[in-house]
Design an enzyme around this catalytic site. Structure first.
Site, PDB file in Angstrom:
ATOM      1  N   ASN A   1       0.876  -1.177   0.000  1.00  0.00           N
ATOM      2  CA  ASN A   1       0.000   0.000   0.000  1.00  0.00           C
ATOM      3  C   ASN A   1       0.911   1.223   0.000  1.00  0.00           C
ATOM      4  OD1 ASN A   1      -1.862   2.000   0.438  1.00  0.00           O
ATOM      5  ND2 ASN A   1      -2.284   1.444   2.569  1.00  0.00           N
TER       6      ASN A   1
ATOM      7  N   LYS B   1       0.169   4.243  -0.333  1.00  0.00           N
ATOM      8  CA  LYS B   1      -0.472   5.436   0.242  1.00  0.00           C
ATOM      9  C   LYS B   1      -0.227   6.649  -0.661  1.00  0.00           C
ATOM     10  CE  LYS B   1       0.131   3.441   4.777  1.00  0.00           C
ATOM     11  NZ  LYS B   1       0.019   3.632   6.199  1.00  0.00           N
TER      12      LYS B   1
ATOM     13  N   HIS C   1      -9.492   1.306   4.657  1.00  0.00           N
ATOM     14  CA  HIS C   1      -8.251   1.522   5.402  1.00  0.00           C
ATOM     15  C   HIS C   1      -8.529   2.474   6.566  1.00  0.00           C
ATOM     16  CE1 HIS C   1      -4.172   2.680   6.406  1.00  0.00           C
ATOM     17  NE2 HIS C   1      -3.764   1.600   5.740  1.00  0.00           N
TER      18      HIS C   1
ATOM     19  N   GLU D   1      -6.960   4.883   7.688  1.00  0.00           N
ATOM     20  CA  GLU D   1      -6.730   6.312   7.382  1.00  0.00           C
ATOM     21  C   GLU D   1      -7.940   6.914   6.667  1.00  0.00           C
ATOM     22  OE1 GLU D   1      -2.962   5.683   5.407  1.00  0.00           O
ATOM     23  OE2 GLU D   1      -2.097   5.104   7.332  1.00  0.00           O
TER      24      GLU D   1
ATOM     25  N   GLU E   1      -5.732  -4.945  10.424  1.00  0.00           N
ATOM     26  CA  GLU E   1      -4.707  -3.935  10.654  1.00  0.00           C
ATOM     27  C   GLU E   1      -5.017  -3.193  11.956  1.00  0.00           C
ATOM     28  OE1 GLU E   1      -2.647  -2.791   6.757  1.00  0.00           O
ATOM     29  OE2 GLU E   1      -4.356  -1.466   6.960  1.00  0.00           O
TER      30      GLU E   1
ATOM     31  N   GLY F   1       2.188   2.127  10.778  1.00  0.00           N
ATOM     32  CA  GLY F   1       3.158   3.207  10.629  1.00  0.00           C
ATOM     33  C   GLY F   1       3.806   3.634  11.940  1.00  0.00           C
TER      34      GLY F   1
ATOM     35  N   SER G   1       3.135  -2.242  10.503  1.00  0.00           N
ATOM     36  CA  SER G   1       4.581  -2.282  10.734  1.00  0.00           C
ATOM     37  C   SER G   1       5.185  -3.658  10.462  1.00  0.00           C
ATOM     38  CB  SER G   1       4.911  -1.805  12.153  1.00  0.00           C
ATOM     39  OG  SER G   1       4.495  -0.469  12.329  1.00  0.00           O
TER      40      SER G   1
END
Ligand code: PEP
Length: 252
Positions: A9, A11, A96, A98, A168, A174, A214
């Protein structure tokens, strides 16, 4: 049997030229050493057509990172599932964390996106996972169950068989904090039990459930060794061909 998958991904990273260079490097690295899993790269919309063409004939498949919750029309700046499909992409990341937290994507919006992706022949990579405070208060299972029920469990078993799930935990994305392989396995097994409860054992056993958060060349083999962890959705480490390849090699 279900597929093992390593999916990147990107991003909001890489210009078109940088993305082409990364996809080219990856294509070359994987041409000489055939991976033991399926490989997908998720790129920003602007890369999709060029990268899909570049990767034609290679084992690497392409995914969008999002699609609109509307079919077409006056939605300035949006990109529909049909448009994504027309680039040659085969997958679409949906839900996701985010997108959920920065762009207010609700269960209902995500439900629409999944339906439109499926209608247009895309396979959703659907992300679920709890926030730090939810895990700290022991609510992780309830959160993930609500996410599945809220956006996916309206699907028929046939439709659901096109879904790839990505667990996730938001606190691991991250941050450099990775779920332990036991935490990942516990959650993946729980997710699979929910799918079995809704769609039966065969669908559950055939559903690929990726871990994301991560994941890197050092921890991938341990995570992927767990029976219900079928690969990874990789953010930061997918931006360097060597790191991404090393994660793919965890399946060797
Ligand atoms: C992600 O954003 O899907 C992700 C897993 O990111 P990272 O690997 O950087 O934690």
């Amino acid at each position: 049997m279900r597929k093992n998958i390593v999916a990147g991904n990107w991003k909001m990273n890489k210009t078109l030229q940088e993305g082409v260079a990364l996809a080219t490097e990856l294509k070359e690295k994987l041409a000489s050493a055939k991976p033991n899993c399926d490989v997908i790269i998720g790129t920003p919309f602007i890369h999709l057509a060029t990268v899909s063409e570049l990767l034609e004939g290679s084992i690497i498949k392409v995914s969008a990172e999002n699609c609109a919750d509307k079919e077409s029309g006056a939605y300035t700046g949006e990109v529909s599932a049909a448009m994504v499909k027309s680039t040659g992409a085969e997958y679409c990341i949906i839900g996701h964390s985010e997108r959920r937290s920065y762009y207010g994507e609700t269960f209902e919006i995500l439900k629409e996106k999944v339906l439109l992706a499926l209608k247009n022949g895309l396979k959703p990579i659907f992300c679920i996972g709890e926030k730090k405070e939810e895990r700290e208060s022991g609510k992780q299972n309830d959160v993930v169950k609500a996410q599945l029920e809220g956006s996916l469990f309206n699907l028929s078993a046939e439709e659901f068989s096109n879904i790839v799930l990505a667990y996730e935990p938001v606190w691991a994305i991250g941050t450099g904090l990775t779920a332990t392989s036991d935490q990942a396995e516990d959650m993946h097994a729980y997710i699979r039990s929910l799918i079995a409860g809704k769609y039966g054992n065969e669908v559950a056993e055939n559903t690929t459930i990726l871990y994301g958060g991560s994941c890197n060349p050092k921890n991938a083999a341990e995570l992927f060794s767990k029976p219900d962890v079928d690969g990874g959705l990789i953010g930061g480490a997918s931006l360097k061909a060597d790191d991404f390849k090393a994660i793919i090699d965890a399946f060797n």
